[in-house]
Design an enzyme around this catalytic site. Structure first.
Site, PDB file in Angstrom:
ATOM      1  N   GLU A   1      -3.510  -6.206   4.044  1.00  0.00           N
ATOM      2  CA  GLU A   1      -2.423  -6.318   3.075  1.00  0.00           C
ATOM      3  C   GLU A   1      -1.145  -6.902   3.657  1.00  0.00           C
ATOM      4  O   GLU A   1      -0.398  -7.553   2.931  1.00  0.00           O
ATOM      5  CB  GLU A   1      -2.142  -4.982   2.382  1.00  0.00           C
ATOM      6  CG  GLU A   1      -1.557  -3.919   3.266  1.00  0.00           C
ATOM      7  CD  GLU A   1      -1.269  -2.623   2.507  1.00  0.00           C
ATOM      8  OE1 GLU A   1      -0.949  -2.679   1.324  1.00  0.00           O
ATOM      9  OE2 GLU A   1      -1.371  -1.556   3.132  1.00  0.00           O
TER      10      GLU A   1
ATOM     11  N   ARG B   1       9.063  -2.688  -6.008  1.00  0.00           N
ATOM     12  CA  ARG B   1       8.205  -2.533  -7.186  1.00  0.00           C
ATOM     13  C   ARG B   1       7.679  -3.877  -7.691  1.00  0.00           C
ATOM     14  O   ARG B   1       6.868  -3.923  -8.624  1.00  0.00           O
ATOM     15  CB  ARG B   1       8.984  -1.853  -8.302  1.00  0.00           C
ATOM     16  CG  ARG B   1       9.460  -0.464  -7.956  1.00  0.00           C
ATOM     17  CD  ARG B   1      10.208   0.138  -9.110  1.00  0.00           C
ATOM     18  NE  ARG B   1       9.345   0.344 -10.251  1.00  0.00           N
ATOM     19  CZ  ARG B   1       8.616   1.424 -10.461  1.00  0.00           C
ATOM     20  NH1 ARG B   1       8.668   2.410  -9.609  1.00  0.00           N
ATOM     21  NH2 ARG B   1       7.847   1.523 -11.512  1.00  0.00           N
TER      22      ARG B   1
ATOM     23  N   LYS C   1      -4.590  -1.868   6.025  1.00  0.00           N
ATOM     24  CA  LYS C   1      -3.264  -2.243   6.544  1.00  0.00           C
ATOM     25  C   LYS C   1      -3.291  -3.691   7.022  1.00  0.00           C
ATOM     26  O   LYS C   1      -2.386  -4.456   6.741  1.00  0.00           O
ATOM     27  CB  LYS C   1      -2.834  -1.344   7.716  1.00  0.00           C
ATOM     28  CG  LYS C   1      -2.487   0.077   7.413  1.00  0.00           C
ATOM     29  CD  LYS C   1      -1.150   0.275   6.752  1.00  0.00           C
ATOM     30  CE  LYS C   1      -1.287   0.282   5.260  1.00  0.00           C
ATOM     31  NZ  LYS C   1      -1.594   1.507   4.595  1.00  0.00           N
TER      32      LYS C   1
ATOM     33  N   HIS D   1     -26.699  -2.444  10.037  1.00  0.00           N
ATOM     34  CA  HIS D   1     -27.338  -2.620   8.732  1.00  0.00           C
ATOM     35  C   HIS D   1     -26.792  -3.832   7.986  1.00  0.00           C
ATOM     36  O   HIS D   1     -26.882  -3.889   6.766  1.00  0.00           O
ATOM     37  CB  HIS D   1     -27.180  -1.337   7.904  1.00  0.00           C
ATOM     38  CG  HIS D   1     -27.786  -0.148   8.569  1.00  0.00           C
ATOM     39  ND1 HIS D   1     -29.153   0.046   8.646  1.00  0.00           N
ATOM     40  CD2 HIS D   1     -27.226   0.891   9.234  1.00  0.00           C
ATOM     41  CE1 HIS D   1     -29.397   1.162   9.323  1.00  0.00           C
ATOM     42  NE2 HIS D   1     -28.238   1.691   9.693  1.00  0.00           N
TER      43      HIS D   1
ATOM     44  N   GLU E   1      -8.631   2.691   6.522  1.00  0.00           N
ATOM     45  CA  GLU E   1      -7.179   2.572   6.415  1.00  0.00           C
ATOM     46  C   GLU E   1      -6.654   1.455   7.337  1.00  0.00           C
ATOM     47  O   GLU E   1      -5.789   0.674   6.950  1.00  0.00           O
ATOM     48  CB  GLU E   1      -6.523   3.925   6.737  1.00  0.00           C
ATOM     49  CG  GLU E   1      -5.023   3.956   6.708  1.00  0.00           C
ATOM     50  CD  GLU E   1      -4.375   3.515   5.396  1.00  0.00           C
ATOM     51  OE1 GLU E   1      -5.093   3.303   4.397  1.00  0.00           O
ATOM     52  OE2 GLU E   1      -3.156   3.327   5.392  1.00  0.00           O
TER      53      GLU E   1
ATOM     54  N   TRP F   1       6.837  -7.962 -11.206  1.00  0.00           N
ATOM     55  CA  TRP F   1       5.522  -8.159 -10.615  1.00  0.00           C
ATOM     56  C   TRP F   1       4.657  -8.680 -11.757  1.00  0.00           C
ATOM     57  O   TRP F   1       4.384  -7.954 -12.721  1.00  0.00           O
ATOM     58  CB  TRP F   1       4.960  -6.845 -10.072  1.00  0.00           C
ATOM     59  CG  TRP F   1       3.667  -7.015  -9.343  1.00  0.00           C
ATOM     60  CD1 TRP F   1       3.495  -7.334  -8.037  1.00  0.00           C
ATOM     61  CD2 TRP F   1       2.354  -6.853  -9.883  1.00  0.00           C
ATOM     62  NE1 TRP F   1       2.160  -7.397  -7.736  1.00  0.00           N
ATOM     63  CE2 TRP F   1       1.439  -7.113  -8.838  1.00  0.00           C
ATOM     64  CE3 TRP F   1       1.858  -6.538 -11.151  1.00  0.00           C
ATOM     65  CZ2 TRP F   1       0.051  -7.049  -9.024  1.00  0.00           C
ATOM     66  CZ3 TRP F   1       0.480  -6.485 -11.332  1.00  0.00           C
ATOM     67  CH2 TRP F   1      -0.394  -6.729 -10.268  1.00  0.00           C
TER      68      TRP F   1
ATOM     69  N   ASN G   1       8.935  -2.728 -18.174  1.00  0.00           N
ATOM     70  CA  ASN G   1       7.972  -2.438 -17.115  1.00  0.00           C
ATOM     71  C   ASN G   1       6.757  -1.822 -17.793  1.00  0.00           C
ATOM     72  O   ASN G   1       6.896  -0.828 -18.489  1.00  0.00           O
ATOM     73  CB  ASN G   1       8.630  -1.460 -16.124  1.00  0.00           C
ATOM     74  CG  ASN G   1       7.648  -0.811 -15.165  1.00  0.00           C
ATOM     75  OD1 ASN G   1       7.862   0.300 -14.716  1.00  0.00           O
ATOM     76  ND2 ASN G   1       6.563  -1.481 -14.837  1.00  0.00           N
ATOM     77  N   GLY G   2       5.593  -2.440 -17.611  1.00  0.00           N
ATOM     78  CA  GLY G   2       4.382  -1.921 -18.256  1.00  0.00           C
ATOM     79  C   GLY G   2       3.571  -3.079 -18.808  1.00  0.00           C
ATOM     80  O   GLY G   2       3.790  -4.240 -18.440  1.00  0.00           O
TER      81      GLY G   2
ATOM     82  N   CYS H   1       7.213  -3.648 -11.329  1.00  0.00           N
ATOM     83  CA  CYS H   1       8.432  -4.105 -11.971  1.00  0.00           C
ATOM     84  C   CYS H   1       9.460  -2.992 -11.869  1.00  0.00           C
ATOM     85  O   CYS H   1       9.130  -1.806 -11.972  1.00  0.00           O
ATOM     86  CB  CYS H   1       8.277  -4.471 -13.445  1.00  0.00           C
ATOM     87  SG  CYS H   1       7.134  -5.806 -13.737  1.00  0.00           S
TER      88      CYS H   1
ATOM     89  N   LYS I   1       4.760  -1.912  -4.528  1.00  0.00           N
ATOM     90  CA  LYS I   1       4.534  -0.585  -3.956  1.00  0.00           C
ATOM     91  C   LYS I   1       3.915   0.380  -4.964  1.00  0.00           C
ATOM     92  O   LYS I   1       3.018   1.139  -4.639  1.00  0.00           O
ATOM     93  CB  LYS I   1       5.869  -0.023  -3.468  1.00  0.00           C
ATOM     94  CG  LYS I   1       5.737   1.373  -2.880  1.00  0.00           C
ATOM     95  CD  LYS I   1       5.925   1.352  -1.404  1.00  0.00           C
ATOM     96  CE  LYS I   1       5.686   2.677  -0.753  1.00  0.00           C
ATOM     97  NZ  LYS I   1       4.609   2.598   0.237  1.00  0.00           N
TER      98      LYS I   1
HETATM   99  C1  F6R Z   1      -1.561   0.556   0.878  1.00  0.00           C
HETATM  100  C2  F6R Z   1      -0.865   1.111  -0.265  1.00  0.00           C
HETATM  101  C3  F6R Z   1      -1.605   1.340  -1.524  1.00  0.00           C
HETATM  102  C4  F6R Z   1      -1.236   2.707  -2.097  1.00  0.00           C
HETATM  103  C5  F6R Z   1      -1.873   2.888  -3.478  1.00  0.00           C
HETATM  104  C6  F6R Z   1      -1.604   4.263  -4.044  1.00  0.00           C
HETATM  105  O1  F6R Z   1      -0.737   0.459   1.979  1.00  0.00           O
HETATM  106  O2  F6R Z   1       0.310   1.394  -0.194  1.00  0.00           O
HETATM  107  O3  F6R Z   1      -2.977   1.214  -1.345  1.00  0.00           O
HETATM  108  O4  F6R Z   1      -1.687   3.688  -1.217  1.00  0.00           O
HETATM  109  O5  F6R Z   1      -1.369   1.923  -4.353  1.00  0.00           O
HETATM  110  O6  F6R Z   1      -0.241   4.488  -4.158  1.00  0.00           O
HETATM  111  P1  F6R Z   1       0.329   5.937  -4.393  1.00  0.00           P
HETATM  112  O7  F6R Z   1       0.068   6.732  -3.171  1.00  0.00           O
HETATM  113  O8  F6R Z   1       1.784   5.733  -4.657  1.00  0.00           O
HETATM  114  O9  F6R Z   1      -0.393   6.494  -5.582  1.00  0.00           O
END
Ligand code: F6R
Length: 617
Positions: free
Chosen positions: A497, A27, A494, A513, A490, A75, A101-102, A2, A612
């Protein structure tokens, strides 16, 4: 999660708030809303579910004029995305509006109590309770000055809630006046000339001012166009400093790129360079990380390292574990922050804890840091966002200097995190057994990384063709060994998501396994297999997949042409020393997920259900 922005000044508030919300959309983006105090002391409330454009359309049909207002991009936590659940929320009188926000954890108890007292709620949110509670305190207050009355209402209401909040409050009785407060959710005060701002992130206000105060937990702030006052919610004094925001509005724009994610992928030659610039010490064949604030003796005494983060940051931590153990021979463990904070792991005085976070606001990482500190440990941060809560509360650390990362999928922050962890490994290694020659070689290889990244980026079109060919597959496997176990995780994250393709990452030898049961003609396997110490092992695993008719995509080292015969698709990365190879190998995986996402018509920068910065548990 948010985003909130408030404005009080002389200009028309709506365009400023909408532009701020656009910059905060990363956000959360399932609904948005705005509350503006008009000239006749009435709150104009407009809110809409869906993307910000829906709110813009609503404002075109039904404008809201006034120079004092609050706004929110959501969000969803409590209650589905809908017009009713969008913020701002009003109190019972309809004369007070709140954006939040929270998460208010005890909202149910409070809501039941207020309902018994005759309050009527129109949303399913926890946040609406906050509006009613503050409104109730305001209406029953005996304080005569309306500004003081609103402040005392906020002071009376907030101790009754448990949970986290960053809020902005507006009352129809009080022109040109906003109140904000925070606990656990970020809030920044922006200082302009004849205007002031409140926002979840400086990115929302950077076009208007570079002077900002990063509020601390339990701060309460009052704003008028020409003044502000910061105290603690309980009335105690609060100390603050005015910081200068260190990035330009242009850095937070897409420029010529269709998506922020692609822009940020292509920024990596620069961002990786920024992560090591000024930190390489040639005459000692070592690195310097001055922000750690540790003496050489303290560094030498470290006998265990814990690296803590979430999502992509935890994958960077895992790459870091392999790098630090190989360069410095110090036992290193990765802890998922959300587990660490509740697990009570044993730490002793020679254990060094790092929390890793792009945003510096991830609630679980923040809580993990505070848990470590509560036990008396020094916890250091590896953070991108300057002025973020982790940056301010950690006991030292290193910035990534990557510039703003706006695409929801983390890209340049990952490669910078791994770069900083490599510097840490080098620094600690050179204090122990690592030779001058080896140290010099690491420095040389680090310096060569930006040019090598440029070479990888040249393959974007080739990778797009692969994405076109496989774009309707139901699932994908990502396989790597040693340093590329982390890269595989990773790559899979990617792909999931932003393309919504089920993908899972594995240590390649684990295939036999159980995972091999998933191999089929429809499920491609992506092998991260540069020509390194485990290359031959990876070839065997690739053969096993081929024998079961699984399509294979291999990422390998330039010049290693034998895979052209074996794999269905080959992507090349330049030769690089093994411990730095996750930095290069991550980039084709970022491009692969990006192109899959575009080809599948997904919203690359704002994937569904995500935000994010994860500031709620
Ligand atoms: C994946 C992604 C998330 C962040 C995670 C931690 O692409 O962006 O998995 O890596 O939410 O976020 P930060 O680094 O901001 O603590």
């Amino acid at each position: 999660m948010c985003g909130i922005i408030g404005y009080v000044g002389k200009a028309s508030a709506a365009p400023i708030l909408i532009e701020g919300l656009r910059r905060l959309e990363y956000r959360g983006y399932d609904s948005s809303g705005i509350a503006i105090l008009n000239g006749s002391n009435t709150i104009e409330l407009r809110k809409r579910s869906g993307r910000l454009d829906n709110l813009k359309d609503l404002l075109l049909e039904n404008p809201a004029t006034g120079s004092c207002g609050i706004s929110h991009t959501r969000w969803a936590t409590h209650g589905e995305p809908s017009d009713e659940n969008a913020h701002p929320h009003s109190d019972q009188s309809g004369r007070l509006a709140v954006v939040h926000n929270g998460v208010i954890e005890n909202y149910k108890i409070l809501k039941d109590r207020l309902t018994e007292e005759g309050h009527e709620f129109v949303s399913q949110t926890d946040s609406e309770v906050l509006a009613h509670l503050i409104g109730k305190c305001y209406d029953s207050s005996t304080v005569s000055d309306s500004k003081d009355r609103l402040v005392s209402a906020v002071r009376e209401a907030l101790p009754q809630v448990s949970g986290t909040y960053g809020i902005a409050v507006l009352h129809a009785d009080i022109p040109e006046f906003l109140v904000g407060a925070r606990l656990g959710s970020p809030l920044v005060l922006g200082l302009g000339r004849g205007e002031n701002f409140l926002a979840s992130d400086v990115g929302a206000i950077v076009t208007h001012t570079k002077d900002a105060v990063y509020l601390q937990d339990r701060d309460l702030v009052c704003l008028t166009p020409d003044d502000f006052n910061i105290e603690k919610i309980d009335g105690a004094d609060s100390t603050y400093e005015v910081s200068t925001v260190d990035y330009t509005p242009e850095q937070a724009e897409k420029g010529e790129y269709p998506h922020f994610m692609l822009k940020e992928i292509f920024e990596q030659p620069t961002s990786i360079g920024n992560a090591f610039r000024g930190r390489l010490v040639d005459d000692q064949a070592s690195a310097i990380l001055g922000g750690l604030g540790l003496t050489p003796r303290e560094l030498r005494d470290i006998d265990r390292i814990v690296l803590c983060g979430c999502g992509t940051a935890s994958h960077a931590a895992m790459a870091g574990e392999y790098i630090i153990e190989s360069l410095a021979r110090i036992p290193t463990e990765v802890e998922i922050a959300s587990e660490f904070r509740y697990r009570n792991p044993p730490l002793d005085k020679n254990t060094l804890v790092f929390v890793i976070s792009q945003s510096g606001e991830t609630i679980d990482t923040l809580a993990a840091m505070r848990e470590g500190q509560r036990k008396g440990h020094r916890v250091l941060g590896i953070v991108n966002s300057v002025g973020s809560t982790i940056a301010r509360e950690s006991d030292g650390g290193s910035y990534l200097h990557s510039g703003p990362e706006i695409g929801v999928a983390a890209t340049k922050s990952f490669t910078s995190q791994v770069t900083v962890l490599a510097l840490l490994g080098l620094l600690l290694g050179r204090m122990k057994h690592l030779s001058v020659e080896y140290g010099q070689n690491v420095l040389k290889e680090l310096r060569e990384l930006p040019a090598k990244v440029e070479q990888v980026l040249l393959q974007s079109e080739r990778i797009r063709q692969i994405a076109i060919k496989y774009n309707d597959v139901p699932a994908m496997l990502f396989l790597g060994r040693q340093f590329h176990y982390a890269t595989a995780l990773e790559g899979a994250l990617k792909m999931k998501e932003i393309s919504y393709i089920f993908a899972s990452g594995h240590a390649a030898a684990e295939l036999k396994h159980g995972i091999i049961a998933l191999v089929s003609e429809e499920v491609p396997s992506v092998f991260i297999m540069p020509k390194d110490s485990v290359y031959e092992k990876n070839v065997s695993t690739l053969e096993e997949v081929k024998a079961r008719k699984g399509p294979t995509i291999a990422i390998t080292t330039e010049g290693n042409t034998e895979l052209e015969e074996l794999a269905d698709e080959v992507i090349y990365i330049p030769p690089v020393m093994e411990c730095l190879s996750p930095i290069l190998a991550a980039i084709p995986l970022q491009l692969l997920s990006y192109h899959f996402s575009v080809e599948r018509g997904c919203d690359v920068d704002k994937p569904r259900n995500l935000a994010k910065s994860v500031t709620v548990e």
